[in-house]
Design a protein around this motif. Structure first.
Motif, PDB file in Angstrom:
ATOM      1  N   ILE A 290       5.316  -5.242   2.230  1.00 35.77           N
ATOM      2  CA  ILE A 290       4.621  -5.248   0.945  1.00 35.77           C
ATOM      3  C   ILE A 290       4.347  -3.824   0.474  1.00 35.77           C
ATOM      4  CG2 ILE A 290       2.455  -5.863  -0.205  1.00 35.77           C
ATOM      5  CD1 ILE A 290       2.403  -8.369   1.623  1.00 35.77           C
TER       6      ILE A 290
ATOM      7  N   ARG B  94       7.802  -2.539  -0.660  1.00 35.68           N
ATOM      8  CA  ARG B  94       8.322  -3.254  -1.831  1.00 35.68           C
ATOM      9  C   ARG B  94       7.539  -2.935  -3.105  1.00 35.68           C
ATOM     10  NH1 ARG B  94       6.676  -9.116  -1.559  1.00 35.68           N
ATOM     11  NH2 ARG B  94       4.829  -8.204  -2.568  1.00 35.68           N
ATOM     12  N   ASP B  95       6.211  -2.859  -2.988  1.00 37.04           N
ATOM     13  CA  ASP B  95       5.359  -2.665  -4.160  1.00 37.04           C
ATOM     14  C   ASP B  95       5.141  -1.197  -4.511  1.00 37.04           C
ATOM     15  OD1 ASP B  95       5.237  -5.388  -4.137  1.00 37.04           O
ATOM     16  OD2 ASP B  95       3.129  -5.536  -3.575  1.00 37.04           O
TER      17      ASP B  95
ATOM     18  N   LEU C 264       3.585   1.200  -2.974  1.00 34.96           N
ATOM     19  CA  LEU C 264       2.173   1.573  -2.866  1.00 34.96           C
ATOM     20  C   LEU C 264       1.962   2.998  -2.377  1.00 34.96           C
ATOM     21  CD1 LEU C 264       0.587  -1.749  -1.560  1.00 34.96           C
ATOM     22  CD2 LEU C 264       0.785  -0.889  -3.901  1.00 34.96           C
TER      23      LEU C 264
ATOM     24  N   ASN D 163      -3.577  -0.900  -2.918  1.00 36.73           N
ATOM     25  CA  ASN D 163      -3.195  -1.595  -4.147  1.00 36.73           C
ATOM     26  C   ASN D 163      -4.320  -1.640  -5.175  1.00 36.73           C
ATOM     27  OD1 ASN D 163      -4.794  -3.380  -2.717  1.00 36.73           O
ATOM     28  ND2 ASN D 163      -3.387  -5.118  -2.839  1.00 36.73           N
TER      29      ASN D 163
END
Length: 434
Positions: free
Chosen positions: A320, A323-324, A326, A404
């Motif tokens: 995550i 992918r994001d 961050l 996030n």
């Protein structure tokens, strides 16, 4: 008698009783305490809640992992532990062997055992002493307590300096309140090594940022200098990335900002984004092979280490973050947070502001009869009243929000800090005049 004192032993880092609060839930970066409105966790729980509460993908993978394999002996590899080991080695730069632990403190204990075992296996058993920084925090259990150098977090059970741990100067001089320059740090370390004797030193523990120890950010080139000094004196370099790892500095790991390769890296907290207790130690393959090919076994089998559920969550958490985007988001947030906090430096109760990435500290000054500790606690309380949770200890407010964090949440956090510092400054000013 508080509800806590009926059955649960609770205290803060400095051993003081905590307020009578009971946490009832959390969602995203927000925490709900019984009887109160949700508050933003600007400290990511304990520097671990990288992705906030109740992330749907982490909840899903946790349930699936429990149904698939509820436990695996630490003497065996699981599909999950192998997948995570590969991911960690890859993100660390490749060529690392991963051994699991339960927490940051236990990871540091395992790392210390590996470092000492390496020299025994190399035929140099006299190399046992560990160097650590005087503002370091490496945990409060067992040998990790001895490694911790920061006085506020040493604990009353310590009888003094451990005979095989020597604390050396960090980048912050508490006597003057100023930063130590790189050349002075290197000269002092060389002096300390000469005093102890390099032939007696197994390793040096360092954090890219001494966050718990006061948000001490070393000068540029510091980790590279440690790498060169340790290599030259045949000392293993152990980098503690338990707080700083997994994106908090704006890189996967803090040491990567200086392009070095540690001999050993310790990890926990953000490894599972706080969703499962898991620690890990990555040792350079040469260190591993020296130990594994010798007659000296490590003998570190920890029942719950490398738990398949924790490893599954960690794999998804790392996916995550990547992918994001961050880690890039942390860099963007860092610039905005730095600019905003600099505006607070004009407040006369503020002594210094330090930090990088998502790791920031506001150090307060003693003002008349009010100590810096009291002022920091007042600011923390004022932030909480504004639905923003920060960490106050030893006169310093620490801020390390989830990776996030949204732009709106960042603005709310900064606004709460502004208003809290302004309110407390006015109160202190009025009390001083009176």
């Amino acid at each position: 008698m508080t509800r806590h004192s009926e059955c649960q032993w609770l205290e803060d880092f400095e051993g003081r009783p905590v307020p009578e609060t009971v946490v009832t839930g959390g969602r995203g970066g927000w925490l709900t305490v019984e009887g109160e409105e949700p508050a933003y966790e600007a400290v990511s729980g304990h520097s671990c809640l990288n992705l906030g509460h109740a992330h749907p993908e982490l909840l899903e993978v946790a349930g699936s992992a429990l149904a698939r394999l509820s436990y695996c002996s630490p003497e065996e590899a699981s599909v999950e532990s192998l997948a995570l080991s590969r991911m960690l080695s890859d993100r660390l730069g490749g060529g690392y062997m991963v051994k699991y632990a339960l927490s940051g403190a236990s990871a540091n204990e395992v790392a210390l055992s590996i470092a000492r075992g390496y020299w025994i296996a190399s035929g140099r058993p006299g190399k046992r002493i560990c160097l650590a920084l005087d503002r370091s925090y490496h945990g409060q259990i067992g040998a990790a307590t001895e490694l911790t150098g920061f006085a506020a977090f040493k604990g009353a059970s310590r009888s003094g300096e451990a005979p095989e741990v020597v604390h050396v100067a960090s980048a912050h001089d508490p006597a003057t309140g100023t930063a130590r320059p790189l050349d002075a740090l290197c000269a002092q370390l060389e002096h300390d090594i000469a005093t102890v004797g390099a032939d007696r030193i197994a390793c040096l523990f360092a954090e890219p940022v001494n966050f718990a120890g006061g948000v001490v950010v070393p000068p540029e080139g510091y980790l590279a200098a440690l790498r060169e000094i340790c290599t030259r004196h045949e000392i293993l370099l152990v980098v503690d990335e338990i707080i700083t790892g997994f994106g908090r500095t704006g890189e996967w790991f803090g040491f990567q900002q200086e392009g070095i390769r540690p001999d050993i890296v310790t990890m926990a907290k953000g490894l599972t984004a706080g969703y499962f207790p898991l620690g890990a130690v990555a040792a350079d393959r040469q260190v591993y092979e020296t130990l594994s090919q010798s007659a000296y076994p490590l003998r570190k089998v920890i029942t719950m280490a490398g738990h398949p559920v924790g490893c599954s969550i960690a794999v998804k958490a790392l996916e995550i973050v990547e992918r994001d985007g961050l880690i890039d988001a942390v860099k963007d947030n860092a610039a905005a947070i730095h600019a905003a906090l600099q505006a607070l430096s004009g407040a006369w109760i503020v002594k210094a502001i330090r930090g990088k990435g998502h790791l920031w500290g506001i150090e307060f000054a003693q003002c008349g009869p009010r100590s810096a500790r009291e002022i920091a606690e007042q600011v923390s309380g004022s932030c909480k009243a504004r639905h923003c949770i920060v960490a106050a200890a030893d006169g310093i407010i620490r801020i390390n929000p989830p990776l996030n964090m949204s732009a709106v949440e960042r603005g709310q956090m900064i606004s709460a800090l502004y208003d809290a510092v302004s309110e407390v400054e006015q109160q202190v000013s009025a009390a001083t005049v009176a």
